[in-house]
Design a protein around this motif. Structure first.
Motif, PDB file in Angstrom:
ATOM      1  N   GLU A   1       0.815  -1.220   0.000  1.00 44.67           N
ATOM      2  CA  GLU A   1       0.000   0.000   0.000  1.00 44.67           C
ATOM      3  C   GLU A   1       0.850   1.271   0.000  1.00 44.67           C
ATOM      4  O   GLU A   1       2.017   1.253   0.384  1.00 44.67           O
ATOM      5  CB  GLU A   1      -0.850   0.064   1.281  1.00 44.67           C
ATOM      6  CG  GLU A   1      -2.069  -0.803   1.295  1.00 44.67           C
ATOM      7  CD  GLU A   1      -2.974  -0.450   2.481  1.00 44.67           C
ATOM      8  OE1 GLU A   1      -4.148  -0.191   2.235  1.00 44.67           O
ATOM      9  OE2 GLU A   1      -2.510  -0.444   3.635  1.00 44.67           O
TER      10      GLU A   1
ATOM     11  N   GLN B   1       5.265   6.852  -6.621  1.00 38.50           N
ATOM     12  CA  GLN B   1       4.380   5.807  -7.168  1.00 38.50           C
ATOM     13  C   GLN B   1       5.187   4.687  -7.823  1.00 38.50           C
ATOM     14  O   GLN B   1       4.867   3.502  -7.662  1.00 38.50           O
ATOM     15  CB  GLN B   1       3.407   6.412  -8.181  1.00 38.50           C
ATOM     16  CG  GLN B   1       2.288   7.206  -7.526  1.00 38.50           C
ATOM     17  CD  GLN B   1       1.348   7.798  -8.560  1.00 38.50           C
ATOM     18  OE1 GLN B   1       1.705   8.726  -9.265  1.00 38.50           O
ATOM     19  NE2 GLN B   1       0.147   7.263  -8.647  1.00 38.50           N
TER      20      GLN B   1
ATOM     21  N   ASN C   1       6.684   2.444  -5.221  1.00 36.10           N
ATOM     22  CA  ASN C   1       5.633   1.583  -4.668  1.00 36.10           C
ATOM     23  C   ASN C   1       5.305   0.449  -5.645  1.00 36.10           C
ATOM     24  O   ASN C   1       5.193  -0.719  -5.241  1.00 36.10           O
ATOM     25  CB  ASN C   1       4.390   2.433  -4.370  1.00 36.10           C
ATOM     26  CG  ASN C   1       3.208   1.605  -3.917  1.00 36.10           C
ATOM     27  OD1 ASN C   1       2.211   1.483  -4.616  1.00 36.10           O
ATOM     28  ND2 ASN C   1       3.305   1.014  -2.742  1.00 36.10           N
TER      29      ASN C   1
ATOM     30  N   THR D   1       6.423  -0.823   0.151  1.00 35.42           N
ATOM     31  CA  THR D   1       5.256  -0.277   0.849  1.00 35.42           C
ATOM     32  C   THR D   1       5.629   1.104   1.396  1.00 35.42           C
ATOM     33  O   THR D   1       6.765   1.306   1.830  1.00 35.42           O
ATOM     34  CB  THR D   1       4.847  -1.230   1.987  1.00 35.42           C
ATOM     35  OG1 THR D   1       4.604  -2.532   1.418  1.00 35.42           O
ATOM     36  CG2 THR D   1       3.607  -0.762   2.717  1.00 35.42           C
TER      37      THR D   1
ATOM     38  N   ASN E   1      -3.619   4.736  -1.234  1.00 36.27           N
ATOM     39  CA  ASN E   1      -4.741   3.791  -1.150  1.00 36.27           C
ATOM     40  C   ASN E   1      -5.667   4.188  -0.002  1.00 36.27           C
ATOM     41  O   ASN E   1      -6.877   4.237  -0.153  1.00 36.27           O
ATOM     42  CB  ASN E   1      -4.234   2.367  -0.898  1.00 36.27           C
ATOM     43  CG  ASN E   1      -3.273   1.896  -1.958  1.00 36.27           C
ATOM     44  OD1 ASN E   1      -2.059   1.961  -1.771  1.00 36.27           O
ATOM     45  ND2 ASN E   1      -3.789   1.449  -3.091  1.00 36.27           N
ATOM     46  N   ARG E   2      -5.039   4.458   1.150  1.00 34.92           N
ATOM     47  CA  ARG E   2      -5.809   4.831   2.340  1.00 34.92           C
ATOM     48  C   ARG E   2      -5.162   6.035   3.005  1.00 34.92           C
ATOM     49  O   ARG E   2      -3.996   6.350   2.736  1.00 34.92           O
ATOM     50  CB  ARG E   2      -5.877   3.671   3.342  1.00 34.92           C
ATOM     51  CG  ARG E   2      -6.692   2.488   2.847  1.00 34.92           C
ATOM     52  CD  ARG E   2      -6.863   1.389   3.890  1.00 34.92           C
ATOM     53  NE  ARG E   2      -5.583   0.883   4.360  1.00 34.92           N
ATOM     54  CZ  ARG E   2      -5.099   1.084   5.583  1.00 34.92           C
ATOM     55  NH1 ARG E   2      -5.777   1.801   6.463  1.00 34.92           N
ATOM     56  NH2 ARG E   2      -3.927   0.581   5.923  1.00 34.92           N
TER      57      ARG E   2
ATOM     58  N   PRO F   1     -10.534   5.033   2.881  1.00 33.78           N
ATOM     59  CA  PRO F   1      -9.934   5.077   1.543  1.00 33.78           C
ATOM     60  C   PRO F   1      -9.608   6.526   1.165  1.00 33.78           C
ATOM     61  O   PRO F   1     -10.397   7.430   1.449  1.00 33.78           O
ATOM     62  CB  PRO F   1     -11.038   4.500   0.643  1.00 33.78           C
ATOM     63  CG  PRO F   1     -11.904   3.693   1.556  1.00 33.78           C
ATOM     64  CD  PRO F   1     -11.862   4.395   2.878  1.00 33.78           C
TER      65      PRO F   1
END
Length: 234
Positions: A28, A178, A181, A186, A202-203, A217
């Motif tokens: 994530e 990004q 990731n 993570t 994501n969250r 989210p």
């Protein structure tokens, strides 16, 4: 991957983090947003072993990080890119990157990762013999990211990566985050630029005066009236 439960941190009599709980799952990008002084950096420094909490748990892959020396936490696979970049100004770019791998003994692997960092940040390769203090703010941020990657982290803690950068560079840094990731790392991202942070996460968690006030989210929080009003200029 990371579980924080009922974390309480004090600076003297000041209660900086109040019963903070959050989780980060493998793969994530989780972002933590909040105003200056909300306790975001304190939380990252606690995860990194630089601050000892009064109470609560910090678990990485099921192992407690509380009272674990900071260098052991790096060895376990957690690296932090600090606020303000903190590059070693008088050392060259390459020496800074090598410092990121100071716990590693696999010379071939270190060389391979150095090449990986240079392919991801071509500007660093061009300036590898320059002292880090002569780089622009954006280049120093790339160097701080590259140095953290040299430790081969499974969890990367990023503290205000866009601070002080021109808008075009902010876009570039967030694209790189990004990519990192997507390549399997993570990320727990602390960021004042809530728009950008929520657009790639994501969250998200919202920290206010040491307490988690909202979580969910990232796309949902970006649409929340309360969050918009407080952090998104609307």
């Amino acid at each position: 991957m990371l579980m924080i439960r009922d974390l309480n941190v004090y600076y003297g009599v000041i209660h900086a983090l109040k019963n903070v709980s959050l989780t980060v799952d493998q793969g994530e990008i989780v972002t933590l947003i909040g105003a200056n002084g909300a306790g975001k950096t304190t939380l990252l420094r606690t995860i990194s072993g630089l601050i000892t909490p009064r109470s609560g748990e910090v678990l990485f892959e099921g192992r407690s990080l509380v009272k674990t020396p900071a260098k052991e936490i790096v060895r376990m696979g957690v690296s932090q890119v600090p606020e303000g970049r903190r590059v070693f100004a008088t050392m060259t770019v390459e020496e800074n990157l090598e410092m990121g791998a100071y716990l590693r003994k696999d010379k071939d692997g270190v060389q391979k990762d150095l090449e990986m960092v240079y392919s991801r940040f071509p500007r660093l390769q061009e300036r590898r013999r320059q002292s880090a203090g002569t780089l622009s703010g954006g280049e120093q941020q790339m160097l701080a990211l590259g140095r953290a990657l040299m430790a081969r982290p499974r969890l990367l803690l990023l503290d205000e990566p866009s601070m002080g950068l021109a808008p075009i560079l902010v876009q570039e840094i967030f694209s790189i985050i990004q990519e990192i990731n997507q390549a399997g790392t993570t990320i727990l991202l602390v960021e004042q630029n809530a728009h950008m942070a929520l657009s790639i996460a994501n969250r998200a968690y919202v920290l206010e005066t040491g307490q988690i006030k909202h979580s969910g989210p990232a796309a949902e929080l970006a649409q929340s009236d309360e969050v918009k009003k407080a952090y998104l200029g609307g």
